[in-house]
Design an enzyme around this catalytic site. Structure first.
Site, PDB file in Angstrom:
ATOM      1  N   GLY A   1       8.179 -70.453  31.576  1.00 35.53           N
ATOM      2  CA  GLY A   1       9.015 -70.449  30.374  1.00 35.53           C
ATOM      3  C   GLY A   1       8.521 -69.487  29.317  1.00 35.53           C
ATOM      4  O   GLY A   1       7.479 -69.732  28.670  1.00 35.53           O
TER       5      GLY A   1
ATOM      6  N   GLU B   1      14.510 -61.158  33.791  1.00 37.58           N
ATOM      7  CA  GLU B   1      13.215 -60.449  33.732  1.00 37.58           C
ATOM      8  C   GLU B   1      13.351 -59.108  33.012  1.00 37.58           C
ATOM      9  O   GLU B   1      12.718 -58.123  33.387  1.00 37.58           O
ATOM     10  CB  GLU B   1      12.593 -60.313  35.126  1.00 37.58           C
ATOM     11  CG  GLU B   1      12.316 -61.693  35.718  1.00 37.58           C
ATOM     12  CD  GLU B   1      11.311 -61.713  36.838  1.00 37.58           C
ATOM     13  OE1 GLU B   1      10.468 -60.809  36.919  1.00 37.58           O
ATOM     14  OE2 GLU B   1      11.385 -62.664  37.642  1.00 37.58           O
TER      15      GLU B   1
ATOM     16  N   GLY C   1      39.916 -55.767  49.118  1.00 36.86           N
ATOM     17  CA  GLY C   1      41.231 -55.950  48.499  1.00 36.86           C
ATOM     18  C   GLY C   1      41.374 -57.376  47.975  1.00 36.86           C
ATOM     19  O   GLY C   1      40.425 -57.939  47.422  1.00 36.86           O
TER      20      GLY C   1
HETATM   21  C1  FAD Z   1      19.805 -67.279  35.771  1.00 42.73           C
HETATM   22  C2  FAD Z   1      18.718 -66.941  34.791  1.00 42.73           C
HETATM   23  C3  FAD Z   1      17.408 -67.269  35.095  1.00 42.73           C
HETATM   24  C4  FAD Z   1      16.400 -67.001  34.172  1.00 42.73           C
HETATM   25  N1  FAD Z   1      15.120 -67.425  34.443  1.00 42.73           N
HETATM   26  C5  FAD Z   1      14.173 -67.314  33.478  1.00 42.73           C
HETATM   27  C6  FAD Z   1      12.883 -67.910  33.663  1.00 42.73           C
HETATM   28  O1  FAD Z   1      12.595 -68.506  34.710  1.00 42.73           O
HETATM   29  N2  FAD Z   1      11.981 -67.812  32.654  1.00 42.73           N
HETATM   30  C7  FAD Z   1      12.263 -67.183  31.470  1.00 42.73           C
HETATM   31  O2  FAD Z   1      11.399 -67.134  30.607  1.00 42.73           O
HETATM   32  N3  FAD Z   1      13.475 -66.590  31.277  1.00 42.73           N
HETATM   33  C8  FAD Z   1      14.432 -66.662  32.233  1.00 42.73           C
HETATM   34  N4  FAD Z   1      15.684 -66.112  32.037  1.00 42.73           N
HETATM   35  C9  FAD Z   1      15.965 -65.461  30.748  1.00 42.73           C
HETATM   36  C10 FAD Z   1      16.156 -63.945  30.849  1.00 42.73           C
HETATM   37  O3  FAD Z   1      14.947 -63.310  31.110  1.00 42.73           O
HETATM   38  C11 FAD Z   1      16.808 -63.508  29.523  1.00 42.73           C
HETATM   39  O4  FAD Z   1      18.142 -63.996  29.546  1.00 42.73           O
HETATM   40  C12 FAD Z   1      16.796 -62.018  29.343  1.00 42.73           C
HETATM   41  O5  FAD Z   1      15.495 -61.567  29.104  1.00 42.73           O
HETATM   42  C13 FAD Z   1      17.695 -61.587  28.163  1.00 42.73           C
HETATM   43  O6  FAD Z   1      17.431 -62.319  27.020  1.00 42.73           O
HETATM   44  P1  FAD Z   1      18.644 -62.970  26.199  1.00 42.73           P
HETATM   45  O7  FAD Z   1      19.466 -63.714  27.166  1.00 42.73           O
HETATM   46  O8  FAD Z   1      18.087 -63.711  25.044  1.00 42.73           O
HETATM   47  O9  FAD Z   1      19.488 -61.730  25.676  1.00 42.73           O
HETATM   48  P2  FAD Z   1      19.239 -60.943  24.308  1.00 42.73           P
HETATM   49  O10 FAD Z   1      17.820 -60.574  24.202  1.00 42.73           O
HETATM   50  O11 FAD Z   1      19.855 -61.695  23.200  1.00 42.73           O
HETATM   51  O12 FAD Z   1      20.092 -59.630  24.587  1.00 42.73           O
HETATM   52  C14 FAD Z   1      21.493 -59.534  24.333  1.00 42.73           C
HETATM   53  C15 FAD Z   1      21.884 -58.070  24.541  1.00 42.73           C
HETATM   54  O13 FAD Z   1      21.209 -57.252  23.553  1.00 42.73           O
HETATM   55  C16 FAD Z   1      20.491 -56.226  24.237  1.00 42.73           C
HETATM   56  N5  FAD Z   1      19.256 -55.911  23.507  1.00 42.73           N
HETATM   57  C17 FAD Z   1      18.333 -56.781  23.021  1.00 42.73           C
HETATM   58  N6  FAD Z   1      17.322 -56.100  22.464  1.00 42.73           N
HETATM   59  C18 FAD Z   1      17.593 -54.780  22.603  1.00 42.73           C
HETATM   60  C19 FAD Z   1      16.927 -53.567  22.228  1.00 42.73           C
HETATM   61  N7  FAD Z   1      15.745 -53.588  21.624  1.00 42.73           N
HETATM   62  N8  FAD Z   1      17.521 -52.390  22.550  1.00 42.73           N
HETATM   63  C20 FAD Z   1      18.713 -52.371  23.174  1.00 42.73           C
HETATM   64  N9  FAD Z   1      19.393 -53.475  23.551  1.00 42.73           N
HETATM   65  C21 FAD Z   1      18.832 -54.662  23.273  1.00 42.73           C
HETATM   66  C22 FAD Z   1      20.175 -56.799  25.614  1.00 42.73           C
HETATM   67  O14 FAD Z   1      19.895 -55.784  26.536  1.00 42.73           O
HETATM   68  C23 FAD Z   1      21.476 -57.534  25.911  1.00 42.73           C
HETATM   69  O15 FAD Z   1      22.429 -56.619  26.375  1.00 42.73           O
HETATM   70  C24 FAD Z   1      16.700 -66.342  32.957  1.00 42.73           C
HETATM   71  C25 FAD Z   1      18.020 -65.979  32.669  1.00 42.73           C
HETATM   72  C26 FAD Z   1      19.023 -66.285  33.559  1.00 42.73           C
HETATM   73  C27 FAD Z   1      20.437 -65.928  33.192  1.00 42.73           C
END
Ligand code: FAD
Length: 380
Positions: free
Chosen positions: A124, A363, A339
């Site tokens: 986490g 990741e 299709g």
């Molecule tokens: C199915 C699934 C499994 C997962 N498993 C794990 C897990 O086991 N452990 C864990 O810790 N996490 C896990 N995650 C979390 C995952 O790593 C995050 O969802 C991911 O890092 C993106 O973070 P966020 O969802 O908060 O998006 P945000 O950080 O809010 O990003 C939203 C958008 O803004 C963009 N953005 C943000 N900052 C910047 C920047 N500086 N420059 C340009 N663009 C930017 C992003 O690229 C994205 O397009 C999981 C997610 C999913 C969906």
């Protein structure tokens, strides 16, 4: 340079492929529809060494290389990307963090059951208000005598509900910002640790993703993982290697989608011939085959560097970025080649299309991979 796999690696690929075809393929749709995390598969995965792929044999693992790891994840993802995601999170995040930064006692206590598949790992870092900006987390751990007491929550934790051993990052020294975050090992059943909402997902539905809540969750000092204040820096190193796994997952998924498209193109007839006779379809197949090969080579290069203890932050980010983006294209083309049949659940195309999107997000999003790559280039 030698671009061939060894005989042992070819054998490994064949064994994992056969396993995925017989033990996973028949259940893919059922698990996806029910959002069922196939816990019953874990002992079989462990039997093949897939729950401790890179974990040394002395800690109950299979002691395989990073390239072997890619082969295993690819072959699982070719059939079911959800199972590959669970195996990658278990191996590449939780297990890997303990292996890289744990004390000998922690490795003996936690790695053996993880590697043997007796326990499932979770990791986490992400929180509801901090994903890409992971150091902006809010979860805290405060010292109370010989214990650390965690309060807060984690979001999107793979195996947040099913996992038995959780590695979680928490703030231990707020003014020190990213240098004031530490990692902890927390076992399921610890008072104050409860699973929160299970996510209802677009894809990767057989891989369980949940919130994890900490409410006065006390863990002994011996469960601090790595040096105090190093948790975030260590997590970034875990992710450098973890991204190779997501790149391999994307390559395997793209391969599965490509094979489904190739097969269908040779069966489906239109205008008196199979659609594979149309140049428009042939070019899609040719472009996808070429891109998948390029992505696989980038992924194996990053894995090779890891196997030789070389820095691979740049290469793993490149592999993850490229492999995930070409996999999205491969899944899209797979639907297009099918299709209308690409839009319904009778064929695997629609599931690859739903599952693949995770690879450009988990990741580290594609945007974050570009940021990592650019930083590495500008620092040279
Ligand atoms: C199915 C699934 C499994 C997962 N498993 C794990 C897990 O086991 N452990 C864990 O810790 N996490 C896990 N995650 C979390 C995952 O790593 C995050 O969802 C991911 O890092 C993106 O973070 P966020 O969802 O908060 O998006 P945000 O950080 O809010 O990003 C939203 C958008 O803004 C963009 N953005 C943000 N900052 C910047 C920047 N500086 N420059 C340009 N663009 C930017 C992003 O690229 C994205 O397009 C999981 C997610 C999913 C969906």
């Amino acid at each position: 340079m030698d671009f061939r796999l060894t005989d042992d690696q070819e054998l490994l690929r064949r064994s994992v492929r056969e396993f995925a075809e017989t033990e996973i393929r028949p259940h893919v749709t059922e698990w996806d529809e029910a959002q069922h995390f196939p816990i019953e598969l874990v002992p079989k995965l462990a039997g093949l060494g897939l729950m401790g792929i890179q974990c040394p044999e002395e800690f109950g693992g299979a002691g395989m290389s990073a390239i072997d790891y890619c082969i295993c994840i690819e072959e699982l993802a070719r059939v079911d990307p959800s199972v590959a995601l669970s195996v990658a999170a278990h191996n590449g995040l939780c297990t890997s963090h303990i292996l890289m930064f744990g004390t000998d006692a922690q490795k003996r206590q936690y790695l053996v059951p993880l590697a043997q598949g007796e326990k499932i790992g979770a990791w986490g870092l992400t929180e509801s208000s901090s994903g890409s900006d992971a150091a902006g987390m809010r979860t805290t751990a405060t010292r109370d005598g010989a214990h650390w007491v965690l309060n807060g929550s984690k979001t999107f934790t793979t195996h947040g509900r099913e996992g038995h051993i959780l590695v979680a990052m928490a703030i231990t020294d707020r003014p020190a910002a990213s240098r004031g975050i530490s990692a902890f090992i927390i076992e399921k059943g610890t008072p104050g640790l409860t699973p929160g909402k299970k996510e209802d997902k677009l894809g990767m539905r057989a891989s369980e993703t949940s919130e994890v809540l900490f409410d006065q969750c006390a863990v002994p000092e011996s469960q601090l993982l790595g040096q105090p204040g190093r948790g975030f820096v260590d997590a970034m190193q875990v992710l450098d290697a973890g991204r190779i796994g997501i790149a391999a997952l994307a390559v395997g998924l793209a391969q599965g989608a490509f094979e489904a498209a190739l097969r269908y193109a040779q069966e489906r007839r239109a205008f008196g011939k199979t659609i594979s006779r149309f140049q428009a379809i042939q070019w899609k197949l040719a472009d996808n085959a070429t891109r998948i090969d390029a992505a696989r080579l980038l992924t194996y290069r990053a894995a090779y560097l890891k196997d030789h203890d070389r820095q691979m932050t740049l290469e793993s980010a490149m592999a993850k970025l490229y492999a995930s983006e070409i996999a999205v294209q491969a899944a899209d083309d797979c639907v297009q080649i099918h299709g209308g049949y690409g839009f319904v659940k009778d064929y695997p195309a629609e599931k690859y299309f739903r599952d693949v999107k995770l690879t450009t997000i988990g990741e580290g999003t594609s945007e974050i991979q570009r940021l990592v790559i650019a930083r590495q280039l500008l620092a040279r």
